[in-house]
Structure formats: structure tokens, C-alpha cells
Design an enzyme around this catalytic site. Sequence first.
Site, short mmCIF file in Angstrom:
data_model
loop_
_atom_site.label_atom_id
_atom_site.label_comp_id
_atom_site.label_asym_id
_atom_site.label_seq_id
_atom_site.Cartn_x
_atom_site.Cartn_y
_atom_site.Cartn_z
CB SER A 165 -0.94 0.01 1.21
OG SER A 165 -0.21 -0.18 2.41
CG ASP A 166 4.16 4.08 1.57
OD1 ASP A 166 3.92 4.89 0.66
OD2 ASP A 166 4.94 4.34 2.50
CG LEU A 167 5.66 -0.27 -4.92
CD1 LEU A 167 6.63 -1.15 -4.15
CD2 LEU A 167 5.03 -1.06 -6.06
#
Length: 237
Positions: A165-167
Site C-alpha cells: 500500500s506504500d510502494l
Amino acid sequence: MKQSNNTNIHITYDPTLITEVSLAHFTHKYWEDKRAIVGSAKGRGVTWFVQLDGLQGALRHYQRGGLFGRLIKDHYFFWGWSKTRSLQEFSLLHFLFQKGVNVPRPIAAIAIKKRLSYQADLITEKINNAQDLVSILEGTTLDAHIYKKIGEEIAKMHQAQVNHSDLNIHNILIDNNQKVWIIDFDKCHKQQGDAWKSDNLKRLKRSFLKEQKKRNILWSEIDWRQLKESYLCTSIT
């Protein structure tokens, strides 16, 4: 995996990487007393790099960010042990490692319950001699084969149905053997289907564009096409 539990503390650890774990292992003082601190890094908090038998670990305390984090620094609502952030990240890293994705091996995780809330810490394997993409691209360009490797690694993660979710390019490392690593799986999760995968890639591209504007990193749309083509080719094989 092994577990050590009581009413208010839950510890999970990999006995092949660390022989025993107690509450003390998740404190800076324990490693300082052993003269086993080999470095540190500052982010939302301080990550301590510690020397274990045969490998180095990264000890991180979970802390909130943003405005809410100023009010409640490191406490989270408790909804059950399996839903604590440290144990979820430990489990997800172990799953990805078993699937052959280049992620730090999880060593030990703890959650400490305090009435309706909990605090958490995680020890993972330190990736030695590695830099994130931002640090690298501030000084040099990357060859096409590195972007292909990045695309392949992201595709492997998506084939395992894990949504990062935080690539972003702070969470992708390259070591001195040109091996690609993906890190920081806090709040990430397994997810069925495919629609969300394009959102991961869009977020990553926005990260390249943001850092190009902010730090003038050496990156171009051609680099992105190479990454994306490699991702697509790996995804269909």
C-alpha cells in the site's frame, strides 16, 4: 516459527535466526549493553541495527505519523493479537520470503497489550550494502537491466497477491550485487483479484515523478517503460 505468550505480551520469532527472545530484545538498552549496536537510521523514529549471531537485524518501534501521531505517538487500538501491526508484518514478510520475493527476513515481533491499546516492535534482517532508489538516482542513472529486475520483483510480489500500500522508491533497495529488495510492509496485506495492482504501479510512478521534481533524480519515462514491460512479461509467465 515459535511463539511466547502471556496475557499481555505476544512474541513470535524465527528460531533459525535467533535462539531465544524476551521483552528485553526489543529495547535499545539490551543491545547497547551487549555492545551489539552497529548503526542506526532515522525515519519516523530510530531504527537500530544490531548484531545477532551470523547476521545483522533492524529493530524498529512502531510509531504513528501525521497529526494524530503527535497526540498518540505509539499506541494502537487492540483488536486481537493477529491484527497487531508487528505480527501482521512478520507474517507477511515470512509469506513473501517463502514465495521467493526479495524481502528482509522477519526475525522477531512483539505486541504488548495495555488495556484497550498495544505497542509493537519488529526485528527484521538488515539488508547490507544497499541503498534506496532515491539515494542512487540522486547521483547516477540505472541501467535498463536494473529496471527490468525491479519490474520482475514487483510482479513476483503481485503474483503472491500482496498489496504494498506504500510502494514508492524509498522502499525499493539495490544492494552492491545489484539485487533488488522491497521493504516496509507495515499496513500491507494479501488481497485477491487484480484491479488493485495497477494502483500500486501508479503510486510508484508518482513517487518517481515527485522525487524527480523535488531532488532532480536521474530518471526518465524510458526507464519507466522498461520497468513496466518487465513487470508485464513476468506477470504473464
